[in-house]
Design an enzyme around this catalytic site. Structure first.
Site, PDB file in Angstrom:
ATOM      1  N   PRO A 218      27.701  -1.562   5.471  1.00  0.00           N
ATOM      2  CG  PRO A 218      25.542  -1.387   4.640  1.00  0.00           C
ATOM      3  CD  PRO A 218      26.293  -1.767   5.862  1.00  0.00           C
ATOM      4  CG  ASP A 394      25.976   1.667   8.407  1.00  0.00           C
ATOM      5  OD1 ASP A 394      25.416   1.059   7.472  1.00  0.00           O
ATOM      6  OD2 ASP A 394      26.130   1.176   9.547  1.00  0.00           O
ATOM      7  CG  HIS A 395      23.588   2.767   1.534  1.00  0.00           C
ATOM      8  ND1 HIS A 395      22.442   3.515   1.699  1.00  0.00           N
ATOM      9  CD2 HIS A 395      23.842   2.774   0.197  1.00  0.00           C
ATOM     10  CE1 HIS A 395      22.021   3.943   0.525  1.00  0.00           C
ATOM     11  NE2 HIS A 395      22.855   3.519  -0.404  1.00  0.00           N
ATOM     12  NE  ARG A 396      24.552  -1.458   9.099  1.00  0.00           N
ATOM     13  CZ  ARG A 396      25.162  -1.948  10.177  1.00  0.00           C
ATOM     14  NH1 ARG A 396      24.874  -3.187  10.596  1.00  0.00           N
ATOM     15  NH2 ARG A 396      26.048  -1.233  10.829  1.00  0.00           N
ATOM     16  CB  VAL A 398      23.140   7.529   5.837  1.00  0.00           C
ATOM     17  CG1 VAL A 398      23.156   8.856   5.069  1.00  0.00           C
ATOM     18  CG2 VAL A 398      23.431   7.758   7.319  1.00  0.00           C
TER      19      VAL A 398
END
Length: 425
Positions: A218, A394-396, A398
């Protein structure tokens, strides 16, 4: 495909050996056969270049693991060949040498046994080849690898190009002239409306990689516009400093150093997401990727352990990485294993962008164009050197706060490059 030596009766005695596509390293599972530099019936020496293949990362020359005669070509240019699949069959005189285990060591040019491999033209000139009867096969022109890449990109048939290089070798300018002549020819109205270009090689694999990244990780991007006048002035001073003699520091050098400094405080941007084990992998090293535009497409050469380099060493490493990628000499190992990347879209006059993460990485920083803009300094309007940075992550792994703090930290260093940034000079 083609005619084998056994069909022509060129080999009287000896054993038959099949050369399979070797492991090109870094988890690459296949390669596209670009061209053969030998034909059925040719006599080859050990480590003579026999083919050029293109992986997801680079174009690579393959050496022969045998001295013998080409008996059969088992793949055609354009084929995608999995690692371990047969490529070519040789007729090798005599029995296997003692201690060779019956299997050759299949390696890349520059890593094989014995002397360094000869170039295609040198090897052919050195090999004592008896006259061969005509086989009916199409003549394969002698062309430099860069010319073959240019021909593929422009859709030029090398068999129709007259070479002007030494010994009639086809060069890049020859290919471009042929393309200009072809394009100047009248075409039908319908054919002029569309051009279809097959997707292959680096372009094909880059498309697959970015699509996989875009729909797996994401992506979120944050932006920061900042005053980098002090950075521009610093770079000008560094070019005259003794430590940078023979080097060419650029704003990208300082940006890279600023990113490396920030990663020491925000290591999550350098981490990796392990989907299989549902773990976050924290890396205690930084392999910095430098996105580079080349004739073959986008490549990302990697500077290993970049966090250990001084500013002059980093300037050297960035220049070497980009030059190697553009020349087509980068190996798969030099184009893989990155942990975080930078892309300099500013060199194309672009203000900013939303870069896609390289697979396996958590962050990528984009540097936009640097130029004079109105800026408020101490309550007064002034003209300053300004740029826009963008950081995709990567929002997983960060959170927005971590990314924002990291980008603000990079911007702060570029606005006021503190003396500690220059450690090692």
């Amino acid at each position: 495909m083609g005619q084998s030596v056994s069909e022509r009766g060129d080999v009287a005695t000896g054993r038959s050996e099949v050369f399979r596509l070797p492991d090109l390293g870094e988890g690459l599972t296949e390669a596209e056969l670009v061209s053969w530099t030998v034909a059925v019936g040719d006599r080859v020496e050990l480590n003579q270049v026999i083919a050029e293949v293109e992986t997801a990362k680079a174009t690579v020359e393959l050496p022969s693991p045998y001295a013998g005669t080409v008996a059969e070509l088992l793949a055609e240019p354009g084929d995608s060949v999995p690692v371990g699949n047969p490529l070519i069959r040789f007729a090798v005189p005599g029995a296997a040498e003692p201690g060779d285990g019956g299997e050759p060591v299949q390696v890349l040019v520059g890593y094989g046994p014995g002397a360094a491999p000869a170039s295609r033209r040198a090897a052919r000139a050195a090999a004592a080849q008896p006259p061969q009867p005509p086989t009916g096969e199409r003549h394969r022109p002698d062309a430099k690898p860069s010319a073959r890449r240019e021909a593929r990109a422009l859709g030029v048939d090398l068999t129709e190009v007259t070479g002007t290089g030494a010994g009639g070798v086809v060069t890049v300018p020859d290919v471009r002239r042929a393309a200009e002549v072809r394009d100047a020819q009248p075409t039908s109205a319908e054919s002029a409306r569309e051009t279809r270009t097959p997707i292959h090689g680096i372009r094909k694999r880059t498309a697959a990689a970015v699509a996989r990244s875009a729909f797996t990780a994401p992506h979120v991007t944050v932006f920061l516009t900042c005053d980098v006048t002090a950075t521009v002035e610093l770079v000008a001073r560094l070019r005259g400093a003794p430590a940078f003699e023979g080097r060419h520091p650029t704003p990208l050098t300082v940006v890279a150093k600023a990113l490396l400094r920030v990663l020491a405080h925000q290591p999550i941007l350098n981490a990796a997401w392990d989907e299989e084990h549902q773990e976050i992998v924290t890396r205690h090293y930084v392999n910095l990727g430098i996105a580079t535009a080349t004739e073959a497409g986008l490549m990302v050469p990697v500077i290993r352990d970049a966090d250990r380099l001084s500013l002059p060493e980093l300037a050297d490493a960035i220049a070497r990485a980009a030059e190697t990628a553009r020349s087509g000499r980068a190996t798969p190992a030099e184009l893989t294993g990155g942990t975080v990347s930078i892309t300099n879209v500013g060199v194309f006059g672009v203000d900013t962008g939303t870069p896609i993460l390289n697979p396996g990485e958590t962050a990528i920083l984009a540097l936009g164009a640097i130029g004079p803009r109105p800026w408020v300094v101490d309550g007064e309007l002034a003209v300053r050197q300004v740029t826009t940075l963008s950081l995709s992550f990567d929002h997983r792994l960060v959170d927005g706060e971590q990314a924002a703090r990291a980008l603000a930290g990079i911007g702060a260093i570029l606005t006021d490059p503190v003396p500690e940034l220059l450690a090692g000079i």
